[in-house]
Design an enzyme around this catalytic site. Structure first.
Site, PDB file in Angstrom:
ATOM      1  N   LYS A 100     -11.946  -2.077  -6.315  1.00 52.10           N
ATOM      2  CA  LYS A 100     -12.775  -1.011  -6.533  1.00 52.10           C
ATOM      3  C   LYS A 100     -11.799   0.547  -7.079  1.00 52.10           C
ATOM      4  CE  LYS A 100     -13.424  -1.393  -1.607  1.00 52.10           C
ATOM      5  NZ  LYS A 100     -14.465  -1.806  -0.844  1.00 52.10           N
TER       6      LYS A 100
ATOM      7  N   LYS B 253      -6.522  -8.544  -9.081  1.00 51.37           N
ATOM      8  CA  LYS B 253      -7.783  -8.759  -8.217  1.00 51.37           C
ATOM      9  C   LYS B 253      -8.749  -7.877  -8.806  1.00 51.37           C
ATOM     10  CE  LYS B 253      -8.795  -9.148  -3.574  1.00 51.37           C
ATOM     11  NZ  LYS B 253      -8.477  -9.445  -2.225  1.00 51.37           N
TER      12      LYS B 253
ATOM     13  N   LYS C 280       0.956  -1.121   0.315  1.00 49.30           N
ATOM     14  CA  LYS C 280      -0.079   0.058   0.114  1.00 49.30           C
ATOM     15  C   LYS C 280       0.810   1.259   0.010  1.00 49.30           C
ATOM     16  CE  LYS C 280      -4.583  -1.431   1.664  1.00 49.30           C
ATOM     17  NZ  LYS C 280      -5.572  -1.269   2.809  1.00 49.30           N
TER      18      LYS C 280
END
Ligand code: TRP
Length: 342
Positions: free
Chosen positions: A208, A205, A121
């Site tokens: 969103k 994956k 991240k």
């Protein structure tokens, strides 16, 4: 010598999703379907919207309460029954934050530095990341342990955080000499749909945060949009293979077969038995029909629930009350063991 006591409390299920943007097919098939099934297990279920985790990354505070409502509505539209499961916002139960502090002083820096999601991240911009994104997994451990949850349905990417939760629980029980206080929570990672991939790249994956809306099917998409996205989904030129092994090295074909299987509650073998040897020209329309048939009721229910936010808020309120009730004695005991005043 007697054996150290082991945990003997009731089974409890807990899970959470971040209230960021709309949920998509990956959340639905990969997580929600499991949550719904687990309601039949006879254990008490706690399903939260983790808004405290959401502020670890840049976010819009004005949109956060609405996002919690939206995710709660999606849980219910997907089949989570507020009569059987407590649905609530993490921030409405202060015990999560209080326990997280104690657990931050139990977890070791070395353990945290091994967390791969933190590295993914923050990337090369570690210096500018919030401290919260680093301690995120400890808050997650608190989410779980504050209810003494025994089972935690999560995606594969959260397995490491579950292992950390177990390490933290074990270390706490050793340091404070309270064997058996916490269960060793088990991750539940199952279902054909555990990993739903992007419709545009079978190696990524479904997410969103993907800039292309065509890469995912949102739980707010209408039937025409679902059909269009499946039609435009990436494929390869070969027909579907005659066996599941034949899907190896064909990530897009594998993904579409997996989605079909998950939507139908069937195995990939069953899908291949029906469609093996057929081209995507035949398979895609069948998949689109199935997706619309399965998702339309979810989308309709979501839209109906969102039409009456007071109802959702009432459910979130009741869920938080029940969650606070269960968390309070666990937190009180943890504070007492830590030697806190009062
Ligand atoms: N970290 C989880 C995710 O990104 C969300 C989460 C937060 C969670 N707290 C949790 C999941 C507790 C299970 C249990 O998917």
């Amino acid at each position: 010598m007697t054996d150290a006591p082991t945990y003997s409390g009731p089974e409890r299920i807990l899970s959470g999703m971040q209230p960021t943007g709309n949920l998509h097919l990956g959340n639905y098939l990969g997580a929600l379907v499991n949550w719904v099934k687990l309601q039949d297990r006879g254990a008490e279920c706690f399903y939260c919207a983790v808004d405290m985790h959401a502020i670890t990354m840049p976010n819009d505070p004005g949109a956060l309460p609405g996002a919690v409502r939206s995710v709660a509505a999606a849980y219910m539209a997907g089949g989570v029954d507020p009569k059987r499961s407590s649905i609530f916002a993490q921030s409405a139960v202060p015990a999560h934050a209080e326990l997280a502090w104690i657990l931050q002083c139990v977890a070791r820096l070395g353990w945290m530095e091994r967390m791969t999601q933190f590295k993914d991240k923050t990337g090369s911009d570690r210096e500018r990341a919030s401290v919260g994104i680093f301690t995120y997994p400890v808050l997650m451990a608190a989410d779980i342990l504050v209810y003494k949850a025994t089972h935690v349905p999560v995606g594969q990417d959260q397995k490491q955080h579950l292992e950390l939760t177990r390490d933290i629980a074990a270390r706490f029980m050793r340091d404070y000499d309270c064997a058996g206080f916490w269960p060793m929570p088990d991750p539940i990672i199952e279902g054909a749909g555990t990993r739903i991939m992007s419709l545009k790249d079978g190696s990524k994956k479904m997410s969103k945060s993907d800039p292309s809306d065509l890469s995912r099917i949102n739980l707010t998409d209408d039937a025409d949009t679902i059909v269009r996205k499946i039609k435009k989904a990436k494929t390869d030129p070969e027909p579907l293979p005659d066996s599941v092994e034949g899907l190896k090295g064909r990530p897009e074909a594998d993904n579409l077969v997996g989605i079909f299987a998950a939507l139908n509650g069937a195995t990939k073998e069953a899908v291949i038995a029906e469609f093996g040897g057929q081209g995507f020209g035949a398979f895609k329309p069948a998949l689109a029909d199935l997706a619309v048939a399965k998702l339309a009721p979810v989308v309709d229910e979501y839209n109906r629930l969102m039409g009456d936010p007071t109802d959702i808020d009432r459910i979130l309120q009741a869920g938080a009350e029940r969650a606070r009730e269960v968390a309070a004695p666990v937190l009180a005991e943890a504070k007492r063991m830590a030697g806190f005043w009062g």
